[in-house]
Design a protein around this motif. Structure first.
Motif, PDB file in Angstrom:
ATOM      1  N   PHE A  65      34.084  39.377  42.269  1.00  0.00           N
ATOM      2  CA  PHE A  65      34.660  40.937  41.548  1.00  0.00           C
ATOM      3  C   PHE A  65      34.904  40.475  39.592  1.00  0.00           C
ATOM      4  N   MET A  66      35.035  41.570  39.528  1.00  0.00           N
ATOM      5  CA  MET A  66      35.740  41.516  38.281  1.00  0.00           C
ATOM      6  C   MET A  66      36.750  41.481  37.958  1.00  0.00           C
ATOM      7  N   ALA A  67      37.570  40.834  37.117  1.00  0.00           N
ATOM      8  CA  ALA A  67      38.575  40.255  36.825  1.00  0.00           C
ATOM      9  C   ALA A  67      39.093  41.315  36.580  1.00  0.00           C
ATOM     10  N   GLU A  68      39.772  41.379  36.475  1.00  0.00           N
ATOM     11  CA  GLU A  68      40.428  43.109  36.317  1.00  0.00           C
ATOM     12  C   GLU A  68      41.825  43.546  36.859  1.00  0.00           C
ATOM     13  N   PRO A  69      43.302  44.160  35.904  1.00  0.00           N
ATOM     14  CA  PRO A  69      44.372  43.668  36.434  1.00  0.00           C
ATOM     15  C   PRO A  69      44.584  44.818  38.459  1.00  0.00           C
ATOM     16  N   GLU A  70      43.641  45.284  38.428  1.00  0.00           N
ATOM     17  CA  GLU A  70      43.470  46.449  39.488  1.00  0.00           C
ATOM     18  C   GLU A  70      43.490  45.661  40.622  1.00  0.00           C
ATOM     19  N   GLU A  71      41.997  44.740  40.534  1.00  0.00           N
ATOM     20  CA  GLU A  71      41.705  44.260  41.664  1.00  0.00           C
ATOM     21  C   GLU A  71      42.418  43.087  42.481  1.00  0.00           C
ATOM     22  N   VAL A  72      43.602  42.725  41.440  1.00  0.00           N
ATOM     23  CA  VAL A  72      45.084  41.515  42.367  1.00  0.00           C
ATOM     24  C   VAL A  72      44.922  41.929  43.695  1.00  0.00           C
ATOM     25  N   GLY A  73      45.788  43.038  43.297  1.00  0.00           N
ATOM     26  CA  GLY A  73      46.551  43.850  44.720  1.00  0.00           C
ATOM     27  C   GLY A  73      45.856  43.970  45.731  1.00  0.00           C
ATOM     28  N   LEU A 107      42.756  41.894  46.012  1.00  0.00           N
ATOM     29  CA  LEU A 107      42.804  40.678  46.917  1.00  0.00           C
ATOM     30  C   LEU A 107      43.568  40.190  47.618  1.00  0.00           C
ATOM     31  N   ARG A 108      44.545  40.656  47.123  1.00  0.00           N
ATOM     32  CA  ARG A 108      46.285  40.320  47.811  1.00  0.00           C
ATOM     33  C   ARG A 108      45.737  40.466  49.506  1.00  0.00           C
ATOM     34  N   ARG A 109      45.515  41.893  50.054  1.00  0.00           N
ATOM     35  CA  ARG A 109      45.923  42.400  51.190  1.00  0.00           C
ATOM     36  C   ARG A 109      44.164  42.254  51.970  1.00  0.00           C
ATOM     37  N   SER A 141      46.802  35.615  43.311  1.00  0.00           N
ATOM     38  CA  SER A 141      46.957  36.504  42.200  1.00  0.00           C
ATOM     39  C   SER A 141      47.629  35.431  40.727  1.00  0.00           C
ATOM     40  N   GLU A 142      47.781  34.497  40.484  1.00  0.00           N
ATOM     41  CA  GLU A 142      47.734  33.571  39.720  1.00  0.00           C
ATOM     42  C   GLU A 142      47.096  33.265  38.907  1.00  0.00           C
ATOM     43  N   LEU A 143      45.849  32.933  40.106  1.00  0.00           N
ATOM     44  CA  LEU A 143      44.526  32.158  39.538  1.00  0.00           C
ATOM     45  C   LEU A 143      43.091  33.038  39.031  1.00  0.00           C
ATOM     46  N   VAL A 144      44.198  34.555  39.350  1.00  0.00           N
ATOM     47  CA  VAL A 144      43.135  35.667  39.129  1.00  0.00           C
ATOM     48  C   VAL A 144      43.674  36.053  37.224  1.00  0.00           C
ATOM     49  N   SER A 145      45.088  36.223  37.054  1.00  0.00           N
ATOM     50  CA  SER A 145      45.767  36.658  36.229  1.00  0.00           C
ATOM     51  C   SER A 145      45.160  35.491  35.133  1.00  0.00           C
ATOM     52  N   ASN A 146      44.961  34.366  35.832  1.00  0.00           N
ATOM     53  CA  ASN A 146      44.991  33.457  34.344  1.00  0.00           C
ATOM     54  C   ASN A 146      43.512  33.784  34.137  1.00  0.00           C
ATOM     55  N   VAL A 147      42.428  33.555  34.905  1.00  0.00           N
ATOM     56  CA  VAL A 147      40.604  34.351  33.830  1.00  0.00           C
ATOM     57  C   VAL A 147      41.026  35.654  33.497  1.00  0.00           C
ATOM     58  N   ILE A 148      41.787  36.879  33.413  1.00  0.00           N
ATOM     59  CA  ILE A 148      42.678  37.530  32.710  1.00  0.00           C
ATOM     60  C   ILE A 148      42.627  37.641  31.473  1.00  0.00           C
ATOM     61  N   THR A 149      43.652  36.529  31.940  1.00  0.00           N
ATOM     62  CA  THR A 149      44.743  36.496  30.344  1.00  0.00           C
ATOM     63  C   THR A 149      44.227  35.247  29.160  1.00  0.00           C
ATOM     64  N   HIS A 150      42.972  34.608  29.913  1.00  0.00           N
ATOM     65  CA  HIS A 150      42.568  33.492  28.855  1.00  0.00           C
ATOM     66  C   HIS A 150      41.406  32.766  29.063  1.00  0.00           C
ATOM     67  N   VAL A 151      40.272  34.053  30.139  1.00  0.00           N
ATOM     68  CA  VAL A 151      39.005  34.546  29.801  1.00  0.00           C
ATOM     69  C   VAL A 151      38.532  34.749  29.502  1.00  0.00           C
ATOM     70  N   GLY A 166      51.984  46.391  52.595  1.00  0.00           N
ATOM     71  CA  GLY A 166      52.374  45.593  51.960  1.00  0.00           C
ATOM     72  C   GLY A 166      50.970  45.559  51.102  1.00  0.00           C
ATOM     73  N   GLY A 167      51.785  45.272  50.215  1.00  0.00           N
ATOM     74  CA  GLY A 167      50.382  44.798  48.809  1.00  0.00           C
ATOM     75  C   GLY A 167      50.695  43.073  47.714  1.00  0.00           C
TER      76      GLY A 167
END
Length: 217
Positions: free
Chosen positions: A10-18, A20-22, A45-55, A216-217
């Motif tokens: 996937f592409m590391a985008e905020p909208e992908e997090v939900g 991926l959780r599902r 959520s946290e590992l993907v967010s880490n990529v979004i923020t720092h990569v 849930g999401g």
């Protein structure tokens, strides 16, 4: 139960997090690992967010999920081998720095592997399984084991205790038991199809509740 490794690019985008959780919740439901679903979703959520923020946004990333013994292993692969996640003591109310601290709090262990072309950030969660292909004992499973033990002893005197039966033999014992119950229902004037439908509905409801509901999401 077979729990084959799987991965998803996937592409590391905020909208992908939900999403991926599902997906994680769905797969853990299929694997019978409802009890660690919340923790696994948080780690994703946290590992993907880490990529979004720092990569960076839009980074090509891969989620890989597998069993390592009786632990669930979650991996996030990204192409940046320089931006390494670190464990920080984020101050209360801080908007950043909490990601790996949360992972560290819920996971049994985590780490980073560096490959020639990518970085792999991973964590592992204890599943409570007794074997990689086993199941987590719940109230319903425990009751079924006790009944099957008695049933196998009565109908198949040479069979071992049901907790140690091979899968094929155990399935045959279950089929025998269900068939006899259906005979009992029919002999007492019950609608067999209605009882089966109610049992299926009850089972699906309990499974849905254990996995956190349908939406849930």
């Amino acid at each position: 139960m077979s729990r084959k490794p799987w991965d998803l690019a996937f592409m590391a985008e905020p909208e992908e997090v939900g999403a991926l959780r599902r997906i994680m919740r769905l797969h853990l439901g299929i694997w019978g690992l409802h009890d660690i679903s919340d923790e696994a979703q948080l780690c994703v959520s946290e590992l993907v967010s880490n990529v979004i923020t720092h990569v960076g946004l839009g980074t090509p990333t891969t989620l890989a999920v597998s069993m390592n013994g009786t632990h669930l292993r979650i991996e996030i692969h990204d192409p940046d081998t320089r931006a390494l996640p670190t464990l920080m003591d984020a101050e209360a109310g801080s908007e950043t720095g909490r990601g790996m601290a949360l992972v560290d709090a819920v996971a049994d262990r985590w780490g980073v592997l560096l490959r020639a072309d990518r970085k792999v950030t991973w964590c592992e969660l204890d599943t409570g399984l007794t074997s990689p292909s086993g199941h987590v004992d719940g109230a319903g499973v425990t009751r079924a084991e006790a009944l099957l033990s008695l049933y196998a002893a009565a109908k198949r005197p040479r069979a071992e205790n049901s907790s140690r039966l091979g899968r094929a033999t155990a399935e045959e014992v279950v089929i025998d038991a269900i068939t006899d119950f259906l005979h009992w229902l029919s002999a007492h004037g019950c609608d067999v199809d209605e009882v089966l439908d109610r049992a299926q509905t009850h089972f699906e409801g309990e499974t849905c509740e254990a996995s956190g509901g349908w939406g849930g999401g």
